[in-house]
Write a protein that holds these residues in place. Structure first.
Motif, PDB file in Angstrom:
ATOM      1  N   PHE A 258       0.845  -1.196   0.000  1.00 20.33           N
ATOM      2  CA  PHE A 258       0.000   0.000   0.000  1.00 20.33           C
ATOM      3  C   PHE A 258       0.884   1.252   0.000  1.00 20.33           C
ATOM      4  CE2 PHE A 258      -3.999  -1.886   2.271  1.00 20.33           C
ATOM      5  CZ  PHE A 258      -3.881  -3.045   1.539  1.00 20.33           C
ATOM      6  N   GLY A 259       0.649   2.127  -0.949  1.00 25.04           N
ATOM      7  CA  GLY A 259       1.487   3.319  -1.074  1.00 25.04           C
ATOM      8  C   GLY A 259       0.876   4.543  -0.414  1.00 25.04           C
ATOM      9  N   VAL A 260       1.694   5.564  -0.265  1.00 21.34           N
ATOM     10  CA  VAL A 260       1.219   6.858   0.241  1.00 21.34           C
ATOM     11  C   VAL A 260       1.655   7.937  -0.749  1.00 21.34           C
ATOM     12  CG1 VAL A 260       1.364   6.112   2.656  1.00 21.34           C
ATOM     13  CG2 VAL A 260       3.286   7.322   1.629  1.00 21.34           C
ATOM     14  N   PRO A 261       0.889   9.045  -0.846  1.00 18.29           N
ATOM     15  CA  PRO A 261       1.272  10.089  -1.802  1.00 18.29           C
ATOM     16  C   PRO A 261       2.460  10.914  -1.298  1.00 18.29           C
ATOM     17  CG  PRO A 261      -0.726  10.722  -0.608  1.00 18.29           C
ATOM     18  CD  PRO A 261      -0.368   9.338  -0.156  1.00 18.29           C
ATOM     19  N   TYR A 262       3.494  10.968  -2.090  1.00 11.73           N
ATOM     20  CA  TYR A 262       4.660  11.781  -1.740  1.00 11.73           C
ATOM     21  C   TYR A 262       4.801  13.002  -2.651  1.00 11.73           C
ATOM     22  CZ  TYR A 262       6.636   7.904   1.023  1.00 11.73           C
ATOM     23  OH  TYR A 262       6.857   6.924   1.950  1.00 11.73           O
ATOM     24  N   PHE A 263       4.499  12.812  -3.939  1.00 10.25           N
ATOM     25  CA  PHE A 263       4.942  13.782  -4.929  1.00 10.25           C
ATOM     26  C   PHE A 263       3.778  14.539  -5.556  1.00 10.25           C
ATOM     27  CE2 PHE A 263       8.067  10.190  -5.043  1.00 10.25           C
ATOM     28  CZ  PHE A 263       8.991  10.838  -4.230  1.00 10.25           C
ATOM     29  N   PRO A 264       4.086  15.660  -6.233  1.00 11.96           N
ATOM     30  CA  PRO A 264       3.031  16.455  -6.855  1.00 11.96           C
ATOM     31  C   PRO A 264       2.111  15.586  -7.711  1.00 11.96           C
ATOM     32  CG  PRO A 264       5.114  17.603  -7.025  1.00 11.96           C
ATOM     33  CD  PRO A 264       5.422  16.247  -6.443  1.00 11.96           C
ATOM     34  N   GLY A 265       0.820  15.772  -7.551  1.00  8.44           N
ATOM     35  CA  GLY A 265      -0.152  15.056  -8.372  1.00  8.44           C
ATOM     36  C   GLY A 265      -0.580  13.721  -7.799  1.00  8.44           C
ATOM     37  N   ALA A 336      13.682  11.940   1.186  1.00 11.31           N
ATOM     38  CA  ALA A 336      13.194  13.255   0.752  1.00 11.31           C
ATOM     39  C   ALA A 336      14.196  13.953  -0.163  1.00 11.31           C
ATOM     40  CB  ALA A 336      12.887  14.129   1.965  1.00 11.31           C
ATOM     41  N   SER A 337      15.465  13.580  -0.060  1.00  6.82           N
ATOM     42  CA  SER A 337      16.463  14.198  -0.939  1.00  6.82           C
ATOM     43  C   SER A 337      16.375  13.631  -2.356  1.00  6.82           C
ATOM     44  CB  SER A 337      17.876  13.984  -0.385  1.00  6.82           C
ATOM     45  OG  SER A 337      18.335  12.666  -0.647  1.00  6.82           O
ATOM     46  N   GLY A 338      15.619  12.528  -2.496  1.00  8.46           N
ATOM     47  CA  GLY A 338      15.426  11.957  -3.828  1.00  8.46           C
ATOM     48  C   GLY A 338      16.436  10.887  -4.181  1.00  8.46           C
ATOM     49  N   ASN A 339      17.201  10.456  -3.192  1.00  6.75           N
ATOM     50  CA  ASN A 339      18.275   9.512  -3.497  1.00  6.75           C
ATOM     51  C   ASN A 339      18.013   8.095  -2.992  1.00  6.75           C
ATOM     52  OD1 ASN A 339      20.326  11.340  -4.793  1.00  6.75           O
ATOM     53  ND2 ASN A 339      19.954  12.443  -2.894  1.00  6.75           N
ATOM     54  N   PHE A 340      16.745   7.813  -2.626  1.00  6.78           N
ATOM     55  CA  PHE A 340      16.399   6.474  -2.153  1.00  6.78           C
ATOM     56  C   PHE A 340      15.353   5.909  -3.113  1.00  6.78           C
ATOM     57  CE2 PHE A 340      14.132   3.606   0.986  1.00  6.78           C
ATOM     58  CZ  PHE A 340      15.187   2.762   1.222  1.00  6.78           C
ATOM     59  N   GLY A 341      15.826   5.367  -4.221  1.00  7.00           N
ATOM     60  CA  GLY A 341      14.925   4.680  -5.136  1.00  7.00           C
ATOM     61  C   GLY A 341      14.159   5.571  -6.107  1.00  7.00           C
ATOM     62  N   GLN A 342      14.447   6.885  -6.131  1.00 11.73           N
ATOM     63  CA  GLN A 342      13.767   7.744  -7.117  1.00 11.73           C
ATOM     64  C   GLN A 342      14.617   7.838  -8.387  1.00 11.73           C
ATOM     65  OE1 GLN A 342      12.263  11.702  -6.218  1.00 11.73           O
ATOM     66  NE2 GLN A 342      12.285  11.190  -4.058  1.00 11.73           N
ATOM     67  N   LEU A 344      13.758  10.226 -11.054  1.00  8.09           N
ATOM     68  CA  LEU A 344      13.822  11.672 -11.224  1.00  8.09           C
ATOM     69  C   LEU A 344      13.491  12.312  -9.888  1.00  8.09           C
ATOM     70  CD1 LEU A 344      11.878  12.260 -14.572  1.00  8.09           C
ATOM     71  CD2 LEU A 344      14.346  12.407 -14.167  1.00  8.09           C
ATOM     72  N   ARG A 345      14.313  13.264  -9.447  1.00  8.62           N
ATOM     73  CA  ARG A 345      14.054  13.884  -8.164  1.00  8.62           C
ATOM     74  C   ARG A 345      12.773  14.709  -8.174  1.00  8.62           C
ATOM     75  NH1 ARG A 345      13.627  17.699  -5.066  1.00  8.62           N
ATOM     76  NH2 ARG A 345      13.952  17.235  -2.872  1.00  8.62           N
ATOM     77  N   LYS A 346      11.888  14.444  -7.185  1.00 13.45           N
ATOM     78  CA  LYS A 346      10.673  15.239  -7.019  1.00 13.45           C
ATOM     79  C   LYS A 346      10.578  15.662  -5.565  1.00 13.45           C
ATOM     80  CE  LYS A 346       8.567  11.930  -9.694  1.00 13.45           C
ATOM     81  NZ  LYS A 346       7.493  10.978  -9.883  1.00 13.45           N
ATOM     82  N   ASN A 347       9.843  16.737  -5.333  1.00 16.65           N
ATOM     83  CA  ASN A 347       9.740  17.250  -3.963  1.00 16.65           C
ATOM     84  C   ASN A 347       8.719  16.498  -3.131  1.00 16.65           C
ATOM     85  OD1 ASN A 347      11.606  19.354  -4.305  1.00 16.65           O
ATOM     86  ND2 ASN A 347      10.023  20.739  -5.122  1.00 16.65           N
TER      87      ASN A 347
END
Ligand SMILES: *Cc1c(COP(=O)(O)O)cnc(C)c1O
Length: 420
Positions: A258-265, A336-342, A344-347
Motif C-alpha cells: 500500500f502506497g502513500v502520496p509523496y509527490f506532486p499530483g 526526501a532528498s530523492g536519493n532512495f529509489g527515485q 527523477l528527483r521530485k519534492n
C-alpha cells in the motif's frame, strides 16, 4: 516573528501541488505534532533536526484501516519502515503481529512483549546465527532459500525446539506500478514458485512447523487495481501451493505494497476496492484453507504520521534563486532528498512549519549542510518566506526516513526522534 492572523480551520496543511496533509494539528498557524506547537516541541527535544511521530495519527490510520478491511484479516506491521522502539511498542498493541528483517529488529519486537508466534523474520541474507536466535525466540523464520530452511532445522535440533518456519515465495508475476518491485522474475527474495513444492516436501520431512506462506510482491503502490490484481494472483498461487502441500497452516501472508502520496499530483490510495476484494478472499480462505489471511504494511501505517523538522541556518541568493540552508539534509532523510529509489528527483510536501498561516508564495529551495549537490530537501518550491531560525517541516516522513539514511555521511550529529 510570525503573525498568527488566520488559523487554518481543520488543521489540514494544504499545498499547491501535493495532496493535503491532515495528520497533525495546527495551532495558531504553527504545525503542532501531538498537539505541541513545533517551536515549543523543538525546545522540548532540545535541538534540531528531529523526527516527530504523532501517535494519534498512527491510531487514526489503524482505526480507518480496520474499519475498511474485513474483520478476519490480520494486520501486521513491518518494522523496517520505522524501527523506533516507542513506535514499535505503540504499533504492537494495535496490530496483530510484527514482521522483522534483522536480529536487532527482532529484539525490538520482542521487547514490546508481543507473543513470539505473532512475529516473523524475513530477509534474504539471514545469517545462521540470526536464524538460530529466531528459532530460540520461537518466532517464525521466513525461509528465503533451501539453505535457510536447513539452518532452521539445524538450529532446532541444536536447541531442542521445533522451529516455526514460513516459506517466502517469489511469484512469477510482479506487482504492477509498484515503486519498488520485490517479486517476479529473477530476484534475491524468496524461493521461485516452481521450486516451492520441493522445499515444502523438505519442511514435511524435517518435521518443522509450517506457519504459512509469505508472498510479497512490491512496495509503494498507489493504484488500487494493481494491488487487487496482485492480491488475487497471490491468493491463487498460495492456495495451489498449499493444496499440493496438504497440511494445515496458521496463515497465508499476501504481503502489502500500500502506497502513500509523496509527490506532486499523487493522491491517497483508494482503499474501497482493496477492502472489497479482501473481503471475498478472506471468505474463500476460511473455506479453502481454514486459516486467516495476513497483510503486512510498513509505510502505510506510519509514513503520514511522521514529520522531519530542521532549522533554517542561512538564507542566501545565487543567480536569482533563494536557498534556505538548514541544519538537516540527506544524511538524515535520504528519501526526501530523492536519493532512495527515485529515478527523477521530485519534492516531498514541505512547508515552513511556524508560518502555516502565511501565504506559500515565494519560490525557495531548501538544502542541507552537506558539501554535495544531492543535499536537497525541496527544489524551487513555493513556500512561505523564511528566515534563519524558522523551522522547515518535511511531511510524509514517518517511514523510511531516519532508518533509511546515511547518518554517518559528513559526520554531522544524528537527528533526534520523538513520539508525541
Ligand atoms: C519492506 C517489507 C514490507 C513493508 O513494505 P512497505 O512498503 O513499507 O509496506 C513488508 N514485508 C516485507 C517482506 C518487506 O520486505
Amino acid at each position: 516573528m510570525s503573525s498568527p492572523a488566520k488559523t487554518p480551520p481543520s488543521g489540514t496543511v494544504t499545498f499547491a501541488q501535493h495532496a493535503p496533509v491532515a495528520a497533525f494539528p495546527v495551532v495558531g498557524g504553527e504545525l503542532a505534532p501531538g498537539g505541541i506547537p513545533v517551536r515549543r516541541l523543538a525546545e522540548r527535544v532540545g535541538r534540531t533536526p528531529f523526527y516527530a511521530y504523532d501517535r494519534r495519527a498512527i491510531d487514526a490510520r489503524v482505526v480507518a484501516l480496520r474499519a475498511a478491511l474485513p474483520r478476519a484479516l490480520h494486520l501486521h506491521y513491518a518494522i523496517k519502515a520505522n524501527p523506533m522502539p516507542a513506535v514499535v511498542q505503540h504499533l504492537a498493541a494495535i496490530t496483530d503481529g510484527l514482521d522483522v528483517a534483522s536480529a536487532q529488529e527482532m529484539a525490538v519486537a520482542l521487547d514490546t512483549g508481543v507473543a513470539a508466534d505473532r512475529v516473523s523474520f524475513a530477509g534474504p541474507g539471514k545469517s545462521a546465527s540470526e536464524i538460530r536466535r529466531a528459532v530460540a525466540a520461537g518466532i517464525t523464520v521466513t525461509v528465503e532459500s533451501p539453505l535457510q530452511l536447513e539452518q532452521a532445522v539445524e538450529a532446532g535440533a541444536a536447541i531442542g525446539v521445533r522451529p516455526r518456519v514460513a516459506v517466502r515465495v517469489n511469484p512469477a508475476f510482479e506487482l504492477k506500478s509498484s515503486g519498488m518491485k520485490m517479486g517476479g522474475g529473477p530476484k534475491p527474495f524468496g524461493i521461485d514458485e516452481a521450486r516451492v513444492p520441493e522445499v515444502l516436501d523438505r519442511v514435511r520431512e524435517s518435521g518443522v512447523h509450517l506457519s504459512g506462506l509469505h508472498i510479497f510482491a512490491g512496495s509503494q503502490n498507489l493504484r488500487a487495481e494493481s494491488i487487487v490484481d496482485a492480491q488475487v494472483k497471490t491468493y491463487e498461487l498460495g492456495l495451489s501451493l498449499l493444496r499440493e502441500w496438504g497440511g494445515p497452516v496458521d496463515w497465508l501472508n499476501l504481503g502489502g505494497g500500500f502506497g502513500v502520496p509523496y509527490f506532486p499530483g499523487e493522491t491517497e490510495l483508494d482503499l474501497a476496492p482493496i477492502a472489497e476484494n479482501l473481503g471475498k478472499l478472506c471468505a474463500r480462505a476460511d473455506t479453502d484453507l481454514g486459516a486467516p489471511l495476513v497483510i503486512e504494511l510498513g509505510r502505510y501505517l506510519v509514513a503520514h504520521a511522521g514529520v522531519y523538522v530542521c532549522r533554517v541556518v542561512d538564507r542566501k541568493e545565487s543567480c536569482g534563486q533563494v536557498f534556505l540552508v538548514t541544519d538537516g539534509g540527506l544524511h538524515h532523510h535520504l528519501s526526501a532528498s530523492g536519493n532512495f529509489g527515485q529515478v527523477l528527483r521530485k519534492n516531498y510536501p514541505v512547508a515552513v512549519a511556524n508560518r502555516l498561516d502565511e501565504p506559500a508564495d515565494e519560490v525557495q529551495s531548501v538544502v542541507g549542510p552537506l558539501c554535495t549537490p544531492l543535499d536537497i530537501l525541496a527544489e524551487r518550491m513555493k513556500l512561505a518566506h523564511a528566515e534563519p531560525g524558522d523551522l522547515i517541516a518535511v511531511f510524509q516522513s514517518g517511514a523510511y526516513g531516519l532508518t533509511a539514511s546515511p547518518t554517518a555521511f559528513l559526520s554531522h550529529p544524528a537527528p533526534a526522534e520523538v513520539l508525541v
